[in-house]
Write a protein that holds these residues in place. Structure first.
Motif, PDB file in Angstrom:
ATOM      1  N   LEU A   3       0.855  -1.178   0.000  1.00  0.00           N
ATOM      2  CA  LEU A   3       0.000   0.000   0.000  1.00  0.00           C
ATOM      3  C   LEU A   3       0.892   1.229   0.000  1.00  0.00           C
ATOM      4  CD1 LEU A   3      -2.749  -1.017   2.562  1.00  0.00           C
ATOM      5  CD2 LEU A   3      -2.924  -0.941   0.077  1.00  0.00           C
ATOM      6  N   LEU A   4       0.553   2.216  -0.817  1.00  0.00           N
ATOM      7  CA  LEU A   4       1.397   3.397  -0.932  1.00  0.00           C
ATOM      8  C   LEU A   4       1.258   4.375   0.225  1.00  0.00           C
ATOM      9  CD1 LEU A   4       1.067   4.247  -4.727  1.00  0.00           C
ATOM     10  CD2 LEU A   4       2.909   3.047  -3.564  1.00  0.00           C
ATOM     11  N   SER A   5       0.346   4.135   1.153  1.00  0.00           N
ATOM     12  CA  SER A   5       0.093   5.096   2.221  1.00  0.00           C
ATOM     13  C   SER A   5       1.197   5.071   3.286  1.00  0.00           C
ATOM     14  CB  SER A   5      -1.273   4.866   2.847  1.00  0.00           C
ATOM     15  OG  SER A   5      -1.399   3.527   3.252  1.00  0.00           O
ATOM     16  N   GLU A   6       2.299   5.734   2.972  1.00  0.00           N
ATOM     17  CA  GLU A   6       3.420   5.915   3.881  1.00  0.00           C
ATOM     18  C   GLU A   6       4.407   6.874   3.239  1.00  0.00           C
ATOM     19  OE1 GLU A   6       6.411   2.449   3.735  1.00  0.00           O
ATOM     20  OE2 GLU A   6       4.475   1.478   3.418  1.00  0.00           O
ATOM     21  N   GLY A  55      -5.916  -5.438  -3.081  1.00  0.00           N
ATOM     22  CA  GLY A  55      -6.660  -6.624  -2.702  1.00  0.00           C
ATOM     23  C   GLY A  55      -6.789  -7.623  -3.845  1.00  0.00           C
ATOM     24  N   LEU A  56      -6.588  -7.135  -5.073  1.00  0.00           N
ATOM     25  CA  LEU A  56      -6.704  -7.999  -6.245  1.00  0.00           C
ATOM     26  C   LEU A  56      -5.363  -8.544  -6.717  1.00  0.00           C
ATOM     27  CD1 LEU A  56      -9.272  -5.923  -8.343  1.00  0.00           C
ATOM     28  CD2 LEU A  56      -9.723  -7.897  -6.870  1.00  0.00           C
ATOM     29  N   VAL A  57      -4.305  -7.765  -6.515  1.00  0.00           N
ATOM     30  CA  VAL A  57      -2.960  -8.179  -6.916  1.00  0.00           C
ATOM     31  C   VAL A  57      -1.990  -7.884  -5.779  1.00  0.00           C
ATOM     32  CG1 VAL A  57      -3.311  -7.887  -9.400  1.00  0.00           C
ATOM     33  CG2 VAL A  57      -2.531  -5.968  -8.056  1.00  0.00           C
ATOM     34  N   SER A  58      -1.001  -8.725  -5.597  1.00  0.00           N
ATOM     35  CA  SER A  58      -0.083  -8.536  -4.471  1.00  0.00           C
ATOM     36  C   SER A  58       0.980  -7.470  -4.731  1.00  0.00           C
ATOM     37  CB  SER A  58       0.600  -9.858  -4.127  1.00  0.00           C
ATOM     38  OG  SER A  58       1.345 -10.318  -5.240  1.00  0.00           O
ATOM     39  N   GLN A  59       1.259  -7.189  -6.002  1.00  0.00           N
ATOM     40  CA  GLN A  59       2.278  -6.203  -6.352  1.00  0.00           C
ATOM     41  C   GLN A  59       1.670  -5.217  -7.353  1.00  0.00           C
ATOM     42  OE1 GLN A  59       6.333  -8.394  -5.545  1.00  0.00           O
ATOM     43  NE2 GLN A  59       5.387  -9.299  -7.316  1.00  0.00           N
TER      44      GLN A  59
END
Length: 107
Positions: A3-6, A55-59
């Motif tokens: 997740l990009l939230s950081e 949630g659909l793809v891990s990367q």
């Protein structure tokens, strides 16, 4: 999960801070170029983008623009140690005098 939230740092010490990632994958953020650490006159630029549903793809893939002149497209990878890394391609579009000059305005 990627997740990009950081906070993210580039190899050139530029910093992107994504505080909120919306449910639809969109985000608004800030970008601080690397030289800003030593130059207080350089201001933070607005950043806007979106990320593929993690949630659909891990990367997931993502894209964002900085101040409507620079665009990034990339993918987030999770290493075997669990560390998340962003790989990107960027484009910088300068103002051109006309279509014939456009080829040299994009880097």
């Amino acid at each position: 999960q990627c997740l990009l939230s950081e906070s993210w740092w580039s190899d050139t010490s530029c910093r992107m801070v994504v505080s909120i990632l919306s449910k639809d994958g969109s985000f608004f953020s800030s970008y601080l170029p690397g030289p800003a650490a030593s130059n207080p006159e350089i201001l933070t630029s607005p950043l806007e983008g979106s990320q593929q549903d993690a949630g659909l793809v891990s990367q997931p893939t993502f894209s964002f623009t900085i101040a409507q002149t620079t665009a990034f497209l990339g993918q987030c990878y999770v290493g075997t140690n669990g560390e998340e890394t962003l790989y990107t391609l960027w484009l910088l579009q300068e103002v051109a005098k006309g279509p014939a000059e456009d080829w040299k305005a994009t880097r």
